[in-house]
Scaffold this active site. Structure first.
Site, PDB file in Angstrom:
ATOM      1  N   PHE A  36     -53.708 -22.092 -24.980  1.00  0.00           N
ATOM      2  CA  PHE A  36     -54.335 -21.194 -25.954  1.00  0.00           C
ATOM      3  C   PHE A  36     -54.377 -21.802 -27.347  1.00  0.00           C
ATOM      4  O   PHE A  36     -55.348 -21.695 -28.063  1.00  0.00           O
ATOM      5  CB  PHE A  36     -53.551 -19.871 -26.021  1.00  0.00           C
ATOM      6  CG  PHE A  36     -53.954 -18.885 -24.954  1.00  0.00           C
ATOM      7  CD1 PHE A  36     -54.954 -19.168 -24.052  1.00  0.00           C
ATOM      8  CD2 PHE A  36     -53.322 -17.658 -24.881  1.00  0.00           C
ATOM      9  CE1 PHE A  36     -55.323 -18.251 -23.079  1.00  0.00           C
ATOM     10  CE2 PHE A  36     -53.677 -16.724 -23.907  1.00  0.00           C
ATOM     11  CZ  PHE A  36     -54.679 -17.030 -23.012  1.00  0.00           C
ATOM     12  N   HIS A 122     -46.060 -13.289 -16.312  1.00  0.00           N
ATOM     13  CA  HIS A 122     -47.379 -12.737 -16.641  1.00  0.00           C
ATOM     14  C   HIS A 122     -48.291 -12.607 -15.426  1.00  0.00           C
ATOM     15  O   HIS A 122     -49.502 -12.508 -15.575  1.00  0.00           O
ATOM     16  CB  HIS A 122     -48.043 -13.599 -17.724  1.00  0.00           C
ATOM     17  CG  HIS A 122     -47.319 -13.543 -19.042  1.00  0.00           C
ATOM     18  ND1 HIS A 122     -47.465 -14.478 -20.034  1.00  0.00           N
ATOM     19  CD2 HIS A 122     -46.426 -12.632 -19.519  1.00  0.00           C
ATOM     20  CE1 HIS A 122     -46.699 -14.159 -21.068  1.00  0.00           C
ATOM     21  NE2 HIS A 122     -46.051 -13.053 -20.776  1.00  0.00           N
ATOM     22  N   CYS A 130     -57.443  -3.820  -5.668  1.00  0.00           N
ATOM     23  CA  CYS A 130     -58.383  -2.756  -6.024  1.00  0.00           C
ATOM     24  C   CYS A 130     -57.621  -1.680  -6.796  1.00  0.00           C
ATOM     25  O   CYS A 130     -56.568  -1.211  -6.340  1.00  0.00           O
ATOM     26  CB  CYS A 130     -58.995  -2.170  -4.758  1.00  0.00           C
ATOM     27  SG  CYS A 130     -59.903  -0.636  -5.079  1.00  0.00           S
ATOM     28  N   ASN A 213     -42.073 -30.156 -25.985  1.00  0.00           N
ATOM     29  CA  ASN A 213     -43.311 -29.535 -26.460  1.00  0.00           C
ATOM     30  C   ASN A 213     -44.020 -30.457 -27.438  1.00  0.00           C
ATOM     31  O   ASN A 213     -43.381 -31.089 -28.270  1.00  0.00           O
ATOM     32  CB  ASN A 213     -43.016 -28.190 -27.131  1.00  0.00           C
ATOM     33  CG  ASN A 213     -44.182 -27.246 -27.022  1.00  0.00           C
ATOM     34  OD1 ASN A 213     -44.596 -26.920 -25.912  1.00  0.00           O
ATOM     35  ND2 ASN A 213     -44.749 -26.838 -28.142  1.00  0.00           N
TER      36      ASN A 213
END
Ligand code: NAD
Length: 247
Positions: A36, A122, A130, A213
């Site tokens: 993101f 998540h 459905c 990171n």
């Protein structure tokens, strides 16, 4: 590549029995899935609404067709494969070093690599149901459907992904907190640690901490090992050291 940090992480891993990996979208960028917040990440691309808005529960309900247009183009990657980071984590679990992978990712790549104890905070794009009758559907059903995917009963098929504004699954929270509480080494990787509540799960951990990171995170100050090169490359180097037989 920071040789010394890689060596330190390998040393920590040699002594670990309940290491836990906590990761995010950066773990899968080397597989070809954009994250993101990187410069080429989804937040830098131009859409009519920001991704947080499109990937929210309200948007799903009110603009279902637009949601699925974005979701199909930007969240579904049917041909991706695990990279060296996913494979190393599965291998570490198999060797009795790592007890759990806790992921914010929804791509299923840890399981594809062979990891067994994966806590998906998540949800997953691989599961869908459905909203009316609960029937389960595959990711391919979402990809194949034109417009809004619908069940035979007429209900909309919703991905089992936690959208902004939705609660995290209670069992995932419990399993994540439990694994972190019992960890003898925590490795955080490929996450900006900016999506709550998930990002807060590691805050109470006080044992040895490694952070892999590309860019700084809010927990860097606490880390015993900091590695900023691509996480797949870093894990490949760590595994090579673990495999070295002592002279
Ligand atoms: P984020 O985009 O906020 O942060 C990703 C972090 O990874 C950044 O700090 C970046 O510097 C780092 N990074 C990127 N590539 C890297 C690499 N190769 N090696 C090391 N570091 C790298 O992601 P987030 O913290 O996971 O939060 C975003 C939310 O978006 C999560 O909830 C996640 O579920 C979701 N998301 C998931 C996927 C996926 O499933 N693959 C993809 C995009 C977004």
């Amino acid at each position: 590549m920071s040789e010394q940090s890689i060596r330190r992480l390998a040393e920590y891993l040699k002594n670990a029995r309940r290491a836990v990996f906590f990761g995010g979208a950066g773990v899968s960028t080397e597989s070809g899935i954009p994250d993101f917040r990187s410069t080429d990440g989804l937040y830098r691309q131009q859409w009519r609404y920001p991704p947080e808005t499109i990937l929210s529960h309200d948007f799903f309900v009110e603009h279902t067709e637009e949601f699925f247009d974005f979701y199909r183009k930007k969240m579904l990657f049917p041909d991706v494969r695990p990279n060296a980071a996913h494979l190393a984590l599965a291998e570490l679990e198999g060797r009795g070093i790592l007890s759990a992978v806790i992921t914010q990712n929804i791509d299923g790549l840890h399981q594809a690599a062979g990891s067994k104890n994966v806590v998906e905070l998540h949800g997953s794009v691989l599961r869908n149901h459905c909203v009316r009758c609960g029937r389960a559907f595959q990711m391919q059903d979402i990809l194949n459907a034109p417009g809004v995917p619908r069940c035979g009963c007429g209900g909309v098929i919703k991905p089992d992904v936690v959208l902004y504004g939705e609660q995290l699954p209670a069992d995932a929270i419990e399993n994540a907190l439990d694994a972190i509480a019992r960890a003898d080494l925590l490795i955080i990787g490929g996450t900006s640690l900016s999506v709550y509540p998930a990002a807060g799960f590691a805050e109470s951990y006080t044992g040895p901490l490694a952070i892999l990171n590309r860019t700084p995170t809010p927990m860097d100050r606490r880390a015993d090992v900091l590695i900023s090169q691509p996480i797949g490359q870093a894990f490949a180097a760590v595994m090579a050291l673990l495999d070295e037989t002592p002279q």
